[in-house]
Design an enzyme around this catalytic site. Structure first.
Site, mmCIF file in Angstrom:
data_model
loop_
_atom_site.group_PDB
_atom_site.id
_atom_site.type_symbol
_atom_site.label_atom_id
_atom_site.label_comp_id
_atom_site.label_asym_id
_atom_site.label_seq_id
_atom_site.Cartn_x
_atom_site.Cartn_y
_atom_site.Cartn_z
ATOM 1 N N ASP A 111 0.840 -1.197 0.000
ATOM 2 C CA ASP A 111 0.000 0.000 0.000
ATOM 3 C C ASP A 111 0.879 1.253 0.000
ATOM 4 O O ASP A 111 1.931 1.268 -0.634
ATOM 5 C CB ASP A 111 -0.908 -0.047 1.238
ATOM 6 C CG ASP A 111 -2.249 0.619 1.012
ATOM 7 O OD1 ASP A 111 -2.275 1.857 0.888
ATOM 8 O OD2 ASP A 111 -3.268 -0.080 0.988
ATOM 9 N N SER A 153 -11.614 -1.063 0.049
ATOM 10 C CA SER A 153 -10.279 -1.021 0.654
ATOM 11 C C SER A 153 -10.342 -1.302 2.143
ATOM 12 O O SER A 153 -9.382 -1.800 2.730
ATOM 13 C CB SER A 153 -9.635 0.354 0.442
ATOM 14 O OG SER A 153 -9.016 0.447 -0.803
ATOM 15 N N HIS A 178 -3.683 5.816 3.990
ATOM 16 C CA HIS A 178 -4.436 4.666 3.495
ATOM 17 C C HIS A 178 -3.865 3.346 4.020
ATOM 18 O O HIS A 178 -4.599 2.499 4.552
ATOM 19 C CB HIS A 178 -4.434 4.694 1.970
ATOM 20 C CG HIS A 178 -5.314 3.682 1.315
ATOM 21 N ND1 HIS A 178 -4.869 2.436 0.960
ATOM 22 C CD2 HIS A 178 -6.614 3.738 0.927
ATOM 23 C CE1 HIS A 178 -5.853 1.764 0.375
ATOM 24 N NE2 HIS A 178 -6.928 2.536 0.343
#
EC number: 3.4.21.-
Length: 467
Positions: free
Chosen positions: A221, A409, A253
């Site tokens: 990521d 996600s 994220h």
């Protein structure tokens, strides 16, 4: 036979939503006007996959004309800064000597090509300069092999004609869009530990105390804030793939994803070890070539650990990519079970990669009311659903920061966490056995709002806890 030019790519897919804004790591595949597009899981002929889904390894004769390896591409491209960048897939059964000889040949051809070009190509600061090989990928014996780099069209044509080459794919931009905060309370952990949730169950997570102990989870990521107090010293930095970037998550994220997998308060597998593999730059963008290099890094690190099975999370994706799906499938074969996001377009997940990967666990998003989330992708490529709307987890900014965000996600790390949780209880399980167990434990037919006639499984993630 070669891979058909059609049935390979489709529209790009974002994977995390923040408020009404898509906030995942969508892969924006390149467009090639002379290639047909179709939105289905690519079914390759027996020259490429055997009955077990493994990449087959036939000995190919040298290519000529129409028998050249296909030049693959996809729709809705963002190729900014990636002119003449390609990813090449080789036969997986090449020996070490053959593999080295091939990459040496490419380098030599590239140098000869540069020397034959106009003077502008000698200026390495010029945008037209071709830099040649960038990454070399080798997942191990009889596994995914290939390389990426920047080459002229002349060299690409020579590469396509080489008998070692299965396919050539244009590199693609990967990016994360602007993040925004949503209000909301944590509920996902309670949902995955109860077959049905009553009012009194909200906020109660029932789980085995082993909770992923001694299991490694790779977060592929934007990086992870490894010093966050919620990780209790169980998070470490593995690799930074983008050249010149920093060993930090300056986006958030990846840290949010890691928190759902294994943080103290918000994690499914509260004792698992997190390893950050940064494939997207701190700005939130990157390349498909770097993503594949990150997957390769997880395979090599896993093999060096001596563990039978580890876990990977990829909350990113986009248009259907043969190369990425093949790399992820190879990683699973080598012992890293990947959970991957289905995408947020309210569309068929088979249009996306790595959502279309056959061996990974493809995860759609559900809501607190047991509905398929309004944004979640669906279809036959989705293996299971998990909580993905208003998910509270760890964040960047300080070592105690949190944030509540939404998307497939966010659903995906619930399943990556469940995979680590299961491995903590069954450390001898193989990657394929983990996937089978996650699907077998799932709760059937509780989700509403699944599109009729979409061939979508009605299955919600569950940790098997006895209430």
């Amino acid at each position: 036979m070669r891979i058909p030019y059609s049935n390979l790519f489709s529209a790009a897919a974002g994977l995390a939503l923040f408020a009404s804004t898509a906030c995942a790591a969508p892969v924006m595949p390149a467009t090639d006007s002379d290639i047909a597009h179709a939105g289905i899981r690519p079914e390759l002929d027996n020259a490429f996959y055997d009955s077990h889904g493994e990449a087959a390894t036939p000995k190919h004769k040298p290519h000529a004309g129409p028998n050249a390896a296909p030049l693959l591409s996809a729709s809705n491209a963002d190729t900014t800064g990636l002119d003449s960048h390609y990813i090449i897939v080789l036969q997986p059964d090449l020996s070490e000597q053959e593999f080295q000889a091939h990459t040496n040949w490419v380098s030599e051809m590239h140098q000869m090509d540069i020397a034959s070009q106009e003077d502008e190509y000698y200026d390495t600061s010029d945008s037209n300069y071709m830099f040649g090989l960038k990454h070399v990928y080798d997942f191990g014996e009889d596994s995914f092999k290939g390389y990426s780099g920047q080459f002229s069209s002349n060299i690409v044509e020579q590469i396509r004609l080489h008998p070692h080459v299965i396919a050539v794919e244009r590199d693609q931009v990967v990016s994360i869009k602007k993040l925004e905060t949503q209000s909301g309370a944590p509920w996902g952990l309670a949902r995955i530990s109860h077959k049905s949730v009553k009012y009194d169950d909200i906020g109660k997570y029932v789980y085995d105390s082993s909770a992923g102990d001694n299991i490694t989870a790779y977060v592929v990521d934007t990086g992870v804030s490894i010093h966050h107090v919620e990780f209790e010293g169980r998070a470490s930095w593995g690799a930074t793939i983008p050249s010149g970037d920093v060993d930090e998550d300056n986006n958030g994220h990846g840290t949010h994803v890691a928190g759902t997998i294994a943080s103290r308060a918000y994690g499914v597998a509260k004792k698992a070890e997190i390893v950050a593999v940064k494939v997207l730059r701190s700005s939130g963008s990157g390349t498909m070539a770097d993503v594949i290099a990150g997957v390769e890094w997880t395979v090599r690190h896993h093999k060096s650990s001596g563990k039978k099975t580890s876990v990977g999370n990829m909350s990113l994706g986009g248009g259907n990519s043969f190369v990425l799906d093949m790399a992820v499938d190879s990683a699973v074969t080598n012992g890293v079970i990947y959970a991957v996001a289905a995408g947020n377009e309210y569309d068929d997940a088979c249009y996306s990669s790595p959502a279309a990967s056959k061996k990974a666990i493809t995860v759609g998003a559900s809501t607190i009311n047991d509905q398929m989330a309004y944004f979640s992708n669906y279809g036959s490529c989705v293996d299971i659903f998990a909580p993905g709307l208003n998910i509270l987890s760890t964040w960047i900014g300080s070592n105690t920061s949190t944030n509540t965000i939404s998307g497939t996600s966010m659903a995906t790390p619930h399943v990556a966490g469940l995979s680590a949780y299961y491995l903590g209880l069954h450390p001898a399980a193989s990657a394929s056995e983990v996937k089978d167990a996650i699907i077998k434990m799932g709760i059937h037919d509780v989700l509403l709002s699944i599109p009729v006639g979409s061939s979508t499984i009605n299955l919600l993630a569950f940790n098997g806890a006895q209430e």
